[in-house]
Enzyme design. Structure first.
Site, short mmCIF file in Angstrom:
data_model
loop_
_atom_site.label_atom_id
_atom_site.label_comp_id
_atom_site.label_asym_id
_atom_site.label_seq_id
_atom_site.Cartn_x
_atom_site.Cartn_y
_atom_site.Cartn_z
N GLY A 16 -19.99 7.02 -0.17
CA GLY A 16 -18.52 6.60 0.07
C GLY A 16 -17.68 7.74 0.62
O GLY A 16 -16.41 8.03 0.16
N ALA A 17 -18.29 8.62 1.59
CA ALA A 17 -17.53 9.99 1.90
C ALA A 17 -16.57 9.91 3.13
O ALA A 17 -16.15 10.77 3.56
CB ALA A 17 -18.43 10.94 2.18
N THR A 18 -16.44 8.38 3.70
CA THR A 18 -15.86 8.33 4.95
C THR A 18 -14.42 8.04 4.90
O THR A 18 -13.59 7.74 6.13
CB THR A 18 -16.66 7.39 5.89
OG1 THR A 18 -16.55 5.95 5.22
CG2 THR A 18 -18.03 7.70 6.27
N GLY A 20 -10.71 7.92 1.85
CA GLY A 20 -10.39 8.11 0.56
C GLY A 20 -10.84 9.25 -0.27
O GLY A 20 -10.81 10.26 0.22
N ILE A 21 -10.93 9.15 -1.58
CA ILE A 21 -11.42 10.34 -2.27
C ILE A 21 -12.59 10.97 -1.92
O ILE A 21 -12.84 12.14 -2.09
CB ILE A 21 -11.37 9.66 -4.04
CG1 ILE A 21 -10.13 9.15 -4.31
CG2 ILE A 21 -12.11 10.92 -4.87
CD1 ILE A 21 -9.99 8.69 -5.87
N GLY A 22 -13.87 9.84 -1.40
CA GLY A 22 -14.75 10.39 -1.10
C GLY A 22 -14.61 11.57 0.15
O GLY A 22 -15.43 12.41 0.31
N TYR A 167 -14.78 -5.58 -11.97
CA TYR A 167 -14.54 -4.32 -11.75
C TYR A 167 -14.69 -3.40 -12.87
O TYR A 167 -15.25 -2.60 -13.14
CB TYR A 167 -13.19 -4.06 -11.21
CG TYR A 167 -12.71 -2.78 -10.81
CD1 TYR A 167 -13.47 -1.79 -9.69
CD2 TYR A 167 -11.96 -1.93 -11.58
CE1 TYR A 167 -12.96 -0.46 -9.50
CE2 TYR A 167 -11.66 -0.48 -11.46
CZ TYR A 167 -11.95 0.14 -10.25
OH TYR A 167 -11.95 1.45 -10.06
#
Length: 278
Positions: A16-18, A20-22, A167
């Protein structure tokens, strides 16, 4: 921000690096001299992220990125086969509550979507890396302070569904997995963390929630916990941002952790590689 000298030269996969936090975590790691492998489910975004890391990372070069939809166990298993030997795995990718829609969604494999993406994918990715003899030294699971006890009679929330419950249960499952991994694989340093409450990310804004803080706080917390792991302290801890904290009691229940492990092995069985016990 936490000290970064331990991060230089570490080979790190950030899921999930594309965004937000990632994305901020990957950028901070590259600037600290880590060799970062960004993951995302959109090939174009992954390519842009790789280019950005190469531009901002100084001596560190992101050799390539990886594309996989973590809502698919098959693609998650492929990701585990394709990534190189890692020093660190940061399981950051996740999806939120779904906002006000309240509609139960399922993954490609028919599992409740939040449980599948937020928990089953990190479980399968981590376990398959271990089974392939390429266990990372450190595994960091980006979880949440939003937690709800798992009902093993209805783990897929087929009754009384709510996106919030889905969630919160998936995030507690991550913590149970973290504690279980620390116990079953003591050579791997593993921690879970809550990166911050309602930080300014697409996930939060998409749920029509007013952000309470910058996404950078989440990246700083992730790096803090990673540095803590690299200091060779105790394994199997949960952090609320940069402070040790206590999750729900179920995380400390060995019977519940064993139940979750058995359930997860059954749900991922078509793609889960087996390895001898350590």
């Amino acid at each position: 921000m936490a000290s970064t000298h331990r991060l230089r030269g570490q080979h790190i996969l950030v899921t999930g690096a594309t965004d937000g936090i990632g994305a901020l975590t990957a950028d901070a790691l590259a600037r600290a001299g880590s060799i970062v492998y960004p993951h995302g489910r959109n090939a174009e975004k992954v390519e842009r992220t790789v280019a950005s890391l190469r531009a901002h990372g100084g001596a560190a070069i992101a050799p390539r990125g990886f594309v996989a939809d973590l809502a698919s166990l098959e693609e998650t298993a492929r990701l585990a086969r394709e990534v190189p030997q890692l020093d660190v795995l940061i399981n950051n990718a996740g999806i939120g509550t779904g906002g006000s829609r309240g509609v139960r969604e399922t993954s490609r494999d028919g599992h409740e979507l939040r449980f599948a993406v937020n928990y089953l994918a990190p479980f399968l990715l981590t376990r398959n890396l271990i089974a392939q003899g390429r266990a990372p030294k450190v595994v960091i699971n980006v979880s949440s302070i939003g937690q709800e006890e798992i009902d093993f009679d209805d783990p897929m929330l087929e009754r009384g569904y709510s996106g919030s419950s889905a969630y919160c249960r998936s995030k507690l499952a991550q913590i149970l997995f973290t504690f279980d991994l620390a116990e079953t694989h003591p050579t791997i340093k593993t921690h879970a963390l809550h990166p911050g409450t309602y930080l300014d990310t697409n996930m939060v804004r998409g749920a029509n929630i007013r952000p309470l803080g910058p996404a950078r706080d989440g990246a700083d917390a992730t790096l803090f916990v990673l540095n803590h792991a690299l200091e060779n302290g105790p394994s199997g801890q949960y952090f609320n941002q940069q402070h040790l904290a206590r999750p729900l009691d179920q995380a400390y229940d060995r019977t519940a952790r064993k139940q979750l492990r058995s359930l997860s092995e059954r749900l991922t069985a078509p793609y889960l590689l087996r390895a001898p016990a350590p």
